[in-house]
Design a protein around this motif. Structure first.
Motif, PDB file in Angstrom:
ATOM      1  N   MET A   1       0.852  -1.185   0.000  1.00 40.06           N
ATOM      2  CA  MET A   1       0.000   0.000   0.000  1.00 40.06           C
ATOM      3  C   MET A   1       0.891   1.239   0.000  1.00 40.06           C
ATOM      4  O   MET A   1       1.884   1.296   0.715  1.00 40.06           O
ATOM      5  N   SER A   2       0.517   2.216  -0.792  1.00 40.07           N
ATOM      6  CA  SER A   2       1.305   3.447  -0.884  1.00 40.07           C
ATOM      7  C   SER A   2       1.170   4.275   0.383  1.00 40.07           C
ATOM      8  O   SER A   2       0.277   4.047   1.199  1.00 40.07           O
ATOM      9  N   GLY A   3       2.048   5.253   0.525  1.00 43.35           N
ATOM     10  CA  GLY A   3       2.020   6.130   1.689  1.00 43.35           C
ATOM     11  C   GLY A   3       0.694   6.832   1.862  1.00 43.35           C
ATOM     12  O   GLY A   3       0.157   6.886   2.959  1.00 43.35           O
ATOM     13  N   ILE A   4       0.139   7.354   0.769  1.00 42.69           N
ATOM     14  CA  ILE A   4      -1.133   8.078   0.883  1.00 42.69           C
ATOM     15  C   ILE A   4      -2.273   7.127   1.209  1.00 42.69           C
ATOM     16  O   ILE A   4      -3.218   7.493   1.907  1.00 42.69           O
ATOM     17  N   GLY A   5      -2.178   5.889   0.735  1.00 41.69           N
ATOM     18  CA  GLY A   5      -3.191   4.895   1.075  1.00 41.69           C
ATOM     19  C   GLY A   5      -3.227   4.625   2.567  1.00 41.69           C
ATOM     20  O   GLY A   5      -4.296   4.483   3.164  1.00 41.69           O
ATOM     21  N   LYS A   6      -2.045   4.567   3.175  1.00 41.32           N
ATOM     22  CA  LYS A   6      -1.955   4.367   4.622  1.00 41.32           C
ATOM     23  C   LYS A   6      -2.551   5.559   5.370  1.00 41.32           C
ATOM     24  O   LYS A   6      -3.221   5.388   6.391  1.00 41.32           O
ATOM     25  N   VAL A   7      -2.318   6.752   4.871  1.00 48.51           N
ATOM     26  CA  VAL A   7      -2.869   7.958   5.491  1.00 48.51           C
ATOM     27  C   VAL A   7      -4.395   7.921   5.433  1.00 48.51           C
ATOM     28  O   VAL A   7      -5.076   8.183   6.431  1.00 48.51           O
ATOM     29  N   ARG A   8      -4.945   7.577   4.264  1.00 48.20           N
ATOM     30  CA  ARG A   8      -6.409   7.497   4.125  1.00 48.20           C
ATOM     31  C   ARG A   8      -6.986   6.467   5.084  1.00 48.20           C
ATOM     32  O   ARG A   8      -8.021   6.701   5.719  1.00 48.20           O
ATOM     33  N   LYS A   9      -6.315   5.312   5.193  1.00 50.97           N
ATOM     34  CA  LYS A   9      -6.785   4.252   6.098  1.00 50.97           C
ATOM     35  C   LYS A   9      -6.779   4.725   7.553  1.00 50.97           C
ATOM     36  O   LYS A   9      -7.710   4.452   8.303  1.00 50.97           O
ATOM     37  N   GLU A  10      -5.721   5.420   7.949  1.00 48.51           N
ATOM     38  CA  GLU A  10      -5.607   5.880   9.341  1.00 48.51           C
ATOM     39  C   GLU A  10      -6.665   6.937   9.660  1.00 48.51           C
ATOM     40  O   GLU A  10      -7.298   6.889  10.716  1.00 48.51           O
ATOM     41  N   ILE A  11      -6.853   7.880   8.761  1.00 50.74           N
ATOM     42  CA  ILE A  11      -7.887   8.900   8.974  1.00 50.74           C
ATOM     43  C   ILE A  11      -9.256   8.230   9.040  1.00 50.74           C
ATOM     44  O   ILE A  11     -10.071   8.545   9.915  1.00 50.74           O
ATOM     45  N   GLY A  12      -9.505   7.294   8.129  1.00 51.30           N
ATOM     46  CA  GLY A  12     -10.779   6.576   8.138  1.00 51.30           C
ATOM     47  C   GLY A  12     -11.016   5.827   9.427  1.00 51.30           C
ATOM     48  O   GLY A  12     -12.127   5.827   9.971  1.00 51.30           O
ATOM     49  N   ALA A  13      -9.970   5.178   9.927  1.00 56.99           N
ATOM     50  CA  ALA A  13     -10.086   4.451  11.197  1.00 56.99           C
ATOM     51  C   ALA A  13     -10.395   5.407  12.343  1.00 56.99           C
ATOM     52  O   ALA A  13     -11.192   5.082  13.230  1.00 56.99           O
ATOM     53  N   ASN A  14      -9.782   6.582  12.321  1.00 55.42           N
ATOM     54  CA  ASN A  14     -10.057   7.584  13.359  1.00 55.42           C
ATOM     55  C   ASN A  14     -11.498   8.066  13.280  1.00 55.42           C
ATOM     56  O   ASN A  14     -12.174   8.197  14.310  1.00 55.42           O
ATOM     57  N   VAL A  15     -11.980   8.333  12.077  1.00 54.77           N
ATOM     58  CA  VAL A  15     -13.374   8.773  11.908  1.00 54.77           C
ATOM     59  C   VAL A  15     -14.310   7.697  12.455  1.00 54.77           C
ATOM     60  O   VAL A  15     -15.237   7.986  13.215  1.00 54.77           O
ATOM     61  N   ARG A  16     -14.068   6.447  12.070  1.00 53.33           N
ATOM     62  CA  ARG A  16     -14.921   5.344  12.533  1.00 53.33           C
ATOM     63  C   ARG A  16     -14.904   5.232  14.059  1.00 53.33           C
ATOM     64  O   ARG A  16     -15.954   5.091  14.696  1.00 53.33           O
ATOM     65  N   ALA A  17     -13.721   5.315  14.653  1.00 51.53           N
ATOM     66  CA  ALA A  17     -13.608   5.186  16.110  1.00 51.53           C
ATOM     67  C   ALA A  17     -14.368   6.299  16.824  1.00 51.53           C
ATOM     68  O   ALA A  17     -15.114   6.029  17.777  1.00 51.53           O
ATOM     69  N   TYR A  18     -14.202   7.537  16.366  1.00 51.19           N
ATOM     70  CA  TYR A  18     -14.912   8.646  17.011  1.00 51.19           C
ATOM     71  C   TYR A  18     -16.415   8.569  16.758  1.00 51.19           C
ATOM     72  O   TYR A  18     -17.212   8.906  17.628  1.00 51.19           O
ATOM     73  N   ARG A  19     -16.819   8.085  15.567  1.00 48.46           N
ATOM     74  CA  ARG A  19     -18.241   7.933  15.269  1.00 48.46           C
ATOM     75  C   ARG A  19     -18.860   6.915  16.206  1.00 48.46           C
ATOM     76  O   ARG A  19     -19.927   7.158  16.792  1.00 48.46           O
ATOM     77  N   LYS A  20     -18.184   5.770  16.364  1.00 52.92           N
ATOM     78  CA  LYS A  20     -18.710   4.728  17.245  1.00 52.92           C
ATOM     79  C   LYS A  20     -18.724   5.191  18.695  1.00 52.92           C
ATOM     80  O   LYS A  20     -19.671   4.909  19.436  1.00 52.92           O
ATOM     81  N   ARG A  21     -17.678   5.905  19.091  1.00 50.55           N
ATOM     82  CA  ARG A  21     -17.618   6.439  20.450  1.00 50.55           C
ATOM     83  C   ARG A  21     -18.787   7.385  20.716  1.00 50.55           C
ATOM     84  O   ARG A  21     -19.322   7.428  21.824  1.00 50.55           O
ATOM     85  N   ALA A  22     -19.200   8.112  19.682  1.00 50.48           N
ATOM     86  CA  ALA A  22     -20.333   9.045  19.805  1.00 50.48           C
ATOM     87  C   ALA A  22     -21.677   8.334  19.677  1.00 50.48           C
ATOM     88  O   ALA A  22     -22.729   8.969  19.838  1.00 50.48           O
ATOM     89  N   GLY A  23     -21.654   7.049  19.348  1.00 53.24           N
ATOM     90  CA  GLY A  23     -22.900   6.298  19.218  1.00 53.24           C
ATOM     91  C   GLY A  23     -23.696   6.653  17.978  1.00 53.24           C
ATOM     92  O   GLY A  23     -24.926   6.570  17.989  1.00 53.24           O
ATOM     93  N   LEU A  24     -22.994   7.044  16.910  1.00 55.97           N
ATOM     94  CA  LEU A  24     -23.659   7.472  15.680  1.00 55.97           C
ATOM     95  C   LEU A  24     -23.530   6.410  14.598  1.00 55.97           C
ATOM     96  O   LEU A  24     -22.494   5.761  14.479  1.00 55.97           O
ATOM     97  N   SER A  25     -24.577   6.262  13.807  1.00 53.48           N
ATOM     98  CA  SER A  25     -24.483   5.454  12.597  1.00 53.48           C
ATOM     99  C   SER A  25     -23.806   6.294  11.519  1.00 53.48           C
ATOM    100  O   SER A  25     -23.694   7.521  11.651  1.00 53.48           O
ATOM    101  N   GLN A  26     -23.385   5.650  10.452  1.00 57.70           N
ATOM    102  CA  GLN A  26     -22.809   6.406   9.338  1.00 57.70           C
ATOM    103  C   GLN A  26     -23.841   7.379   8.776  1.00 57.70           C
ATOM    104  O   GLN A  26     -23.499   8.510   8.418  1.00 57.70           O
ATOM    105  N   GLU A  27     -25.087   6.947   8.716  1.00 55.20           N
ATOM    106  CA  GLU A  27     -26.149   7.795   8.182  1.00 55.20           C
ATOM    107  C   GLU A  27     -26.354   9.040   9.052  1.00 55.20           C
ATOM    108  O   GLU A  27     -26.508  10.146   8.537  1.00 55.20           O
ATOM    109  N   ARG A  28     -26.352   8.844  10.368  1.00 52.96           N
ATOM    110  CA  ARG A  28     -26.565   9.988  11.277  1.00 52.96           C
ATOM    111  C   ARG A  28     -25.373  10.936  11.227  1.00 52.96           C
ATOM    112  O   ARG A  28     -25.553  12.152  11.233  1.00 52.96           O
ATOM    113  N   LEU A  29     -24.163  10.391  11.163  1.00 46.75           N
ATOM    114  CA  LEU A  29     -22.985  11.253  11.041  1.00 46.75           C
ATOM    115  C   LEU A  29     -23.056  12.047   9.744  1.00 46.75           C
ATOM    116  O   LEU A  29     -22.768  13.247   9.734  1.00 46.75           O
TER     117      LEU A  29
END
Length: 73
Positions: free
Chosen positions: A1-29
């Protein structure tokens, strides 16, 4: 995986973690951030690069700092 691909994955993982922590569905977010639910899904999976505006909207909707979404990048 390229460097930018890793960056996208990490940001995505952070978004998912904070979304779940907030108790939000993807639709509600998506509603709170005024973004499309498919966009949220693609960002979380690392398939889509999130724009500066998208990062700002997500941080506001999740009530976290912009830097929190870049943690570990």
């Amino acid at each position: 995986m390229s460097g930018i691909g890793k960056v996208r994955k990490e940001i995505g993982a952070n978004v998912r973690a904070y979304r779940k922590r907030a108790g939000l569905s993807q639709e509600r977010l998506a509603e709170k951030a005024e973004l499309h639910p498919v966009y949220i899904s693609e960002v979380e999976c690392g398939k889509k690069a999130v724009s500066v505006e998208g990062v700002w909207k997500l941080s506001r909707a999740l009530r976290v700092s912009i830097s929190a979404l870049f943690r570990g990048v």
